[in-house]
Motif scaffolding. Structure first.
Motif, PDB file in Angstrom:
ATOM      1  N   GLY A 198       9.493  -2.469 -32.923  1.00  0.00           N
ATOM      2  CA  GLY A 198       9.382  -2.880 -31.603  1.00  0.00           C
ATOM      3  C   GLY A 198       8.416  -3.743 -31.010  1.00  0.00           C
ATOM      4  O   GLY A 198       8.922  -4.713 -30.302  1.00  0.00           O
ATOM      5  N   LEU A 199       7.339  -3.196 -31.127  1.00  0.00           N
ATOM      6  CA  LEU A 199       6.064  -4.124 -30.521  1.00  0.00           C
ATOM      7  C   LEU A 199       6.062  -5.319 -31.099  1.00  0.00           C
ATOM      8  O   LEU A 199       5.776  -6.392 -30.576  1.00  0.00           O
ATOM      9  CB  LEU A 199       4.908  -3.142 -30.970  1.00  0.00           C
ATOM     10  N   GLY A 200       6.104  -5.546 -32.426  1.00  0.00           N
ATOM     11  CA  GLY A 200       5.949  -6.790 -33.315  1.00  0.00           C
ATOM     12  C   GLY A 200       7.071  -7.692 -32.869  1.00  0.00           C
ATOM     13  O   GLY A 200       6.861  -8.890 -32.669  1.00  0.00           O
ATOM     14  N   THR A 201       8.389  -7.167 -32.813  1.00  0.00           N
ATOM     15  CA  THR A 201       9.383  -8.264 -32.499  1.00  0.00           C
ATOM     16  C   THR A 201       9.292  -8.477 -30.843  1.00  0.00           C
ATOM     17  O   THR A 201       9.677  -9.745 -30.559  1.00  0.00           O
ATOM     18  CB  THR A 201      10.858  -7.641 -32.654  1.00  0.00           C
ATOM     19  N   LEU A 202       8.928  -7.608 -30.106  1.00  0.00           N
ATOM     20  CA  LEU A 202       8.692  -7.838 -28.578  1.00  0.00           C
ATOM     21  C   LEU A 202       7.687  -8.973 -28.447  1.00  0.00           C
ATOM     22  O   LEU A 202       7.945 -10.124 -27.778  1.00  0.00           O
ATOM     23  CB  LEU A 202       8.530  -6.712 -27.871  1.00  0.00           C
ATOM     24  N   LEU A 203       6.521  -8.894 -29.011  1.00  0.00           N
ATOM     25  CA  LEU A 203       5.673  -9.921 -29.018  1.00  0.00           C
ATOM     26  C   LEU A 203       6.068 -11.276 -29.566  1.00  0.00           C
ATOM     27  O   LEU A 203       5.743 -12.317 -29.193  1.00  0.00           O
ATOM     28  CB  LEU A 203       4.332  -9.469 -29.800  1.00  0.00           C
TER      29      LEU A 203
ATOM     30  N   LEU B 263       4.813 -15.128 -30.157  1.00  0.00           N
ATOM     31  CA  LEU B 263       3.962 -14.749 -31.574  1.00  0.00           C
ATOM     32  C   LEU B 263       4.764 -15.267 -32.710  1.00  0.00           C
ATOM     33  O   LEU B 263       5.750 -15.133 -32.981  1.00  0.00           O
ATOM     34  CB  LEU B 263       3.696 -13.156 -31.549  1.00  0.00           C
ATOM     35  N   ASN B 264       3.918 -15.939 -33.430  1.00  0.00           N
ATOM     36  CA  ASN B 264       4.236 -16.462 -34.699  1.00  0.00           C
ATOM     37  C   ASN B 264       4.795 -15.241 -35.578  1.00  0.00           C
ATOM     38  O   ASN B 264       4.525 -14.389 -35.664  1.00  0.00           O
ATOM     39  CB  ASN B 264       2.933 -17.186 -35.592  1.00  0.00           C
TER      40      ASN B 264
ATOM     41  N   ALA C 244       9.556   3.446 -23.932  1.00  0.00           N
ATOM     42  CA  ALA C 244       8.720   2.803 -22.902  1.00  0.00           C
ATOM     43  C   ALA C 244       8.503   1.250 -22.879  1.00  0.00           C
ATOM     44  O   ALA C 244       8.701   0.623 -22.037  1.00  0.00           O
ATOM     45  CB  ALA C 244       7.220   3.436 -22.845  1.00  0.00           C
ATOM     46  N   VAL C 245       8.265   0.779 -24.237  1.00  0.00           N
ATOM     47  CA  VAL C 245       8.248  -0.516 -24.415  1.00  0.00           C
ATOM     48  C   VAL C 245       9.420  -1.302 -24.325  1.00  0.00           C
ATOM     49  O   VAL C 245       9.545  -2.414 -23.746  1.00  0.00           O
ATOM     50  CB  VAL C 245       7.449  -0.863 -25.826  1.00  0.00           C
ATOM     51  N   THR C 246      10.574  -0.749 -24.748  1.00  0.00           N
ATOM     52  CA  THR C 246      11.803  -1.538 -24.717  1.00  0.00           C
ATOM     53  C   THR C 246      12.605  -1.105 -23.351  1.00  0.00           C
ATOM     54  O   THR C 246      13.630  -1.948 -23.140  1.00  0.00           O
ATOM     55  CB  THR C 246      12.860  -1.241 -25.850  1.00  0.00           C
ATOM     56  N   LYS C 247      12.080  -0.284 -22.763  1.00  0.00           N
ATOM     57  CA  LYS C 247      12.884   0.225 -21.320  1.00  0.00           C
ATOM     58  C   LYS C 247      14.334   0.457 -21.656  1.00  0.00           C
ATOM     59  O   LYS C 247      15.320   0.296 -20.803  1.00  0.00           O
ATOM     60  CB  LYS C 247      12.730  -0.965 -20.349  1.00  0.00           C
TER      61      LYS C 247
ATOM     62  N   ARG D  51      16.257  -1.487 -23.511  1.00  0.00           N
ATOM     63  CA  ARG D  51      17.389  -2.574 -23.948  1.00  0.00           C
ATOM     64  C   ARG D  51      16.872  -2.395 -25.397  1.00  0.00           C
ATOM     65  O   ARG D  51      15.773  -2.486 -25.924  1.00  0.00           O
ATOM     66  CB  ARG D  51      16.768  -3.814 -23.063  1.00  0.00           C
ATOM     67  N   SER D  52      17.646  -3.359 -26.116  1.00  0.00           N
ATOM     68  CA  SER D  52      17.693  -3.708 -27.708  1.00  0.00           C
ATOM     69  C   SER D  52      16.872  -4.964 -27.727  1.00  0.00           C
ATOM     70  O   SER D  52      16.874  -5.992 -26.685  1.00  0.00           O
ATOM     71  CB  SER D  52      18.891  -4.020 -28.412  1.00  0.00           C
ATOM     72  N   ILE D  53      16.134  -5.349 -28.692  1.00  0.00           N
ATOM     73  CA  ILE D  53      15.291  -6.505 -28.823  1.00  0.00           C
ATOM     74  C   ILE D  53      16.017  -7.398 -29.879  1.00  0.00           C
ATOM     75  O   ILE D  53      16.302  -6.694 -30.945  1.00  0.00           O
ATOM     76  CB  ILE D  53      13.808  -6.183 -29.300  1.00  0.00           C
ATOM     77  N   VAL D  54      16.676  -8.534 -29.508  1.00  0.00           N
ATOM     78  CA  VAL D  54      17.143  -9.403 -30.340  1.00  0.00           C
ATOM     79  C   VAL D  54      16.855 -10.681 -30.480  1.00  0.00           C
ATOM     80  O   VAL D  54      15.868 -11.143 -29.917  1.00  0.00           O
ATOM     81  CB  VAL D  54      18.950  -9.424 -29.918  1.00  0.00           C
ATOM     82  N   ASN D  55      17.686 -11.567 -31.186  1.00  0.00           N
ATOM     83  CA  ASN D  55      17.197 -13.095 -31.348  1.00  0.00           C
ATOM     84  C   ASN D  55      16.045 -13.194 -32.052  1.00  0.00           C
ATOM     85  O   ASN D  55      15.042 -13.890 -31.664  1.00  0.00           O
ATOM     86  CB  ASN D  55      17.234 -13.747 -29.873  1.00  0.00           C
TER      87      ASN D  55
END
Lengths: 500, 324
Positions: B88-93, B98-99, B146-149, B151-155
């Motif tokens: 989660g943290l990695g993909t969020l950044l 982030l590269n 808490a980080v994603t609130k 929501r899903s992280i996509v793209n």
């Protein structure tokens, strides 16, 4: 001739491929002390388990006072009066001594409540009778292992036992404690209690038994009466071959007065100020009661206990803090008194256990498997370890062979100082003598030995010098030539009373 | 004829009982495959094998990691927290610029750091691993929320999804990662000092210490590897699914425990082989894939999972009874 209380008739028991008991016949007389001796795995423990009802025989009968009890449970047999006091004290650590003594048989008052005054009063009397100087109100877990074991035996006796089975009752007891235990057993047997005693200490077996039965590979050879047999003859019977008691071949020619290991003013738990030194090729015997500092210094030198002040000099290098890893690197090896708890990883093979000493021989963090195999094979042969191969699980070996594996592990690290803490406890005589002669042979190449044991006969046969410990100090030093067991006991007791 | 003779010799060499018990998982796997194949012949095709291996990769990597801790007689429940939090943290950044390569490394590093913390608390502070890692699991699962609130992280960029979705010479990259992990673990467990130390600590920690093994260090390393593998599994799952959801990876916990135990890693420590673990992972994956393929309602999948774990525990108990 006294009547028999317990008769074993044609009892056989099979565990998988091994026939643990082969048509065993045995008759135990009321009020006698009957010893069972034999190598580990010879069938002694299997037989007493059959008597106590822990396991059931495949064929044959067990008769108690003429009644067939072969199919009764362990609890029914306890009610009839057969009690077993096993090697490991099976006491309840969180209960008081008195509660343990009465466990399950608490005296009740008229209202059905436990009568606590009675419990403590009777327990105190019983304990005193036994010569066990402990407060019946204290929790058992606060007692030493030795006292716990005594409580366990008192409990068996108190539970209305007619036949009490003592399985290695004196392991890790001091000679004095052993004597007090024997005195108690002898007294009770004169009052009519029957004892079945399993022990590896032949000396004590001969001293206290009315009758001795020898087990060998599941077969029993009985009918040896008191006074008809001596220790060496008994050892021969047990091994089924002549066992020669090993005697020290002589100190290695000493290369000057260079010391090998020196302890300087070591202070710590149970150690007030311990200083001594050992020469290369010397065997130094340590004598002392539990808590005197003798065992503590052994464990300190190997890094299992820490010390507050003082230092250790190993070949001129001064060390102030030790861990086992560090001690091994400095050439200090240790054989612990409890091989199962501290010596072996039972699930691993002989090879892997021996291999612990040569793990640093490989490159890049890999195990040097070829070298490991070589070392394991070498010691399998040299120490006469009985196993199918070095791939056998350590758990599958008998006690004596397990101890040899521990020895092989330590020797594989090529120690300069070898600390032996009760290395022969609970193992058969043949293995014991083989271990002693291996240790002796080691000193020829300059290895120094610290030898701690309560078996003073054994100690005198191998040690060059004895150090007596009391109250955390080395209080006396003696050359062991010309001493006998009684001398050692006298010296040990005199130094202790001298301090008090 | 010759072969038949040889087989007889081989089976005589092993006690048949031990042969079955040490490989019970592979017997079960064959039985399950045959039974499923009777219902639907697709189970004997090459495509399904690929499918099973791809679907088993995340479970496989997680289980290889947790097996390090089970082997030393401990347990690491936090892996299912790590997998989601790290990914989660990695993909969020990564979404914030982030590269992708650094994001992948970050995911693995987060897992590793969690492992080090677990290891330190358990070996130095003598925390009980069951509770300590349970707490860590809850913390990390909460942190993901808490980080994603919610929501899903996509793209994700294509490069990030490469491992999860592409193939090299017709072999999915997931499968390559899966097998690579098992080869590495096989070498560690069987050939290295660390591997020997793991077995020793699990078998008898006191004896291991007395034999000169730095037991605390071995414990820390075991938890660190478990954490690192969980991080890596997080990356694999994110890459495969193309999204990180708020309950990302949480349903793996029981399956990973079950796979390890069915595979013969004893929960009391000191006993187990990575080949068995692989069998356990494949068995559970085959059952899951099988239920999908056979069109069995997803309402039954959890129950079947539970039954598998029950079976695992029974097998473990019987093995200990029989082999002593």
């Amino acid at each position: 001739m006294r009547e028999s209380i317990l008769d074993i008739v044609n009892v056989s028991k099979r565990f998988g491929p091994t026939l643990a008991l082969k048509k065993v016949n045995l008759s135990i007389k009321r009020g006698s002390v009957h010893a069972l001796v034999g190598k580990n795995g010879a069938g002694k423990t299997t037989l007493v388990s059959t008597i106590a009802g822990i396991i059931k025989q495949d064929t044959g009968d067990v008769l108690f006072e003429g009644q067939d009890i072969g199919q009764l449970s362990i609890f029914d047999r306890q009610r009839l009066g057969i009690r077993i006091a096993t090697q490991d004290a099976s006491v309840v650590p969180h209960l008081s001594v008195a509660e343990n003594v009465f466990l399950g048989a608490w005296p009740k008052n008229n209202y059905g409540f436990v009568n606590w005054n009675e419990v403590f009063r009777v327990a105190r009397r019983k304990l005193q009778e036994y010569g066990l100087n402990v407060d019946p109100r204290v929790e058992v877990k606060k007692l030493s292992t030795i006292e716990q074991r005594k409580v366990n035996i008192v409990r068996a006796l108190f539970g209305g036992a007619k036949v009490v089975i003592l399985d290695e009752p004196t392991t890790s007891l001091s000679a004095e404690e052993r004597d007090s235990l024997f005195g108690f057993v002898t007294k009770l047997s004169q009052q009519g209690t029957t004892f079945i005693l399993i022990s590896h200490y032949l000396e004590e077996v001969i001293k206290m038994s009315d009758e001795i039965s020898v087990f060998r590979d599941g077969e029993i050879f009985n009918g040896y009466l008191k006074g008809q047999i001596d220790e060496e003859k008994l050892a021969t019977l047990i091994a089924n071959e002549t066992v020669e008691f090993h005697r020290r071949t002589g100190k290695a020619a000493n290369t000057g007065e260079r010391t090998s290991v020196k302890c300087n003013n070591i202070c710590g738990p149970h150690m007030r100020d311990i200083s001594f030194s050992i020469l290369p090729g010397e065997i130094v015997g340590l004598v002392g009661f539990p808590g005197s500092g003798a065992r503590e210094i052994c464990r300190t030198l190997y890094g299992l206990l820490s010390f507050n002040s003082g230092n250790v000099e190993v070949n001129g290098k001064t060390l102030r803090k030790l861990t086992p890893t560090k001690a091994l690197r400095e050439g200090i090896g240790y054989i612990p008194y409890d091989r199962n708890a501290e010596g072996l990883v039972g699930l691993l093979s002989i090879k892997a256990n021996v291999g612990f000493s040569v793990l640093d021989e490989g490159k890049w963090g890999f195990v040097n498997s070829t070298f490991e195999t070589q070392v394991a094979e070498k010691y399998l042969k040299e120490l006469h370890i009985k196993a199918n191969s070095i791939e056998d699980e350590a758990n599958s070996l008998s006690g004596g062979n397990q101890q040899k594996v521990v020895l092989a592990k330590v020797l594989g690290g090529k120690p300069k100082l070898l600390i032996l803490d009760e290395p022969t406890v609970g193992i058969d005589i043949k293995s014991r003598e083989e271990i002693l002669s291996s240790v002796d042979a080691l000193t020829q190449s300059g290895v120094s030995i610290l030898y701690l044991t309560n078996d003073y006969g054994e100690l005198l046969r191998v040690a060059d010098r004895l150090l007596f410990f009391a109250n955390g100090l080395v209080v006396r030093e003696e050359i062991s030539i010309g001493l006998n067991i009684e001398d050692v006991i006298r010296m040990r007791d005199s130094v202790r009373s001298g301090i008090k | 004829m010759m072969l038949a003779k040889k087989l007889v010799v081989i089976t005589r060499k092993f006690k048949s009982r031990d042969l079955i018990f040490n490989n019970v998982v592979w017997f079960l796997l064959v039985i399950v495959l045959v039974v499923m194949g009777l219902f639907d012949p697709i189970f004997f095709s090459k495509g399904i094998l690929k499918n099973i291996l791809v679907q088993g990769t995340v479970l496989g990597v997680l289980t290889a990691g947790i097996s390090f801790t089970i082997l030393i007689g401990e347990i690491d429940l936090s892996i299912v927290g790590t997998i989601g939090f790290a990914a989660g943290l990695g993909t969020l950044l990564m979404g914030k610029g982030l590269n992708w390569l650094i994001a992948i490394l970050l995911i693995i590093v987060i897992g590793t750091v969690v492992g080090v913390i677990n290891g330190l608390l358990i070996s130095r502070m003598k925390a009980v691993s069951l509770i300590e890692t349970l707490a860590m699991m809850l913390i990390l699962e909460g942190a993901l929320l808490a980080v994603t609130k919610g929501r899903s992280i996509v793209n994700f960029p294509d490069a990030f999804s490469f491992v999860g979705q592409k193939a090299i010479f017709g072999i999915p990259v997931m499968i390559i990662a899966f097998l690579l992990v098992y080869i590495i673990v096989y070498v560690i467990w069987n050939k290295t000092v660390l591997g020997r130390s793991l077995y020793a600590v699990g078998g008898n920690a006191v004896s291991a210490y007395t034999s000169g093994i730095r037991v605390d260090r071995v414990r820390i390393v075991a938890f660190t590897i478990s954490g690192a593998f969980a991080g890596f599994a997080g990356f694999l799952l994110a890459s495969y699914m193309g999204a990180v959801t708020m309950t990302f990876g949480q349903d793996y916990l029981m399956y990973t425990l079950a796979a390890a135990v069915i595979g013969g890693v004893s929960l009391t420590g000191g006993r187990g082989s990575i080949v068995g673990v692989l069998g356990g992972v494949l068995l559970l994956t085959v059952i899951q894939v099988g239920l999908q393929v056979l069109g069995i309602s997803s309402y039954y999948v959890t129950m079947v999972g539970g039954l598998m774990i029950l079976l695992a525990v029974i097998i473990d108990a019987v093995r200990i009874r029989v082999q002593g």
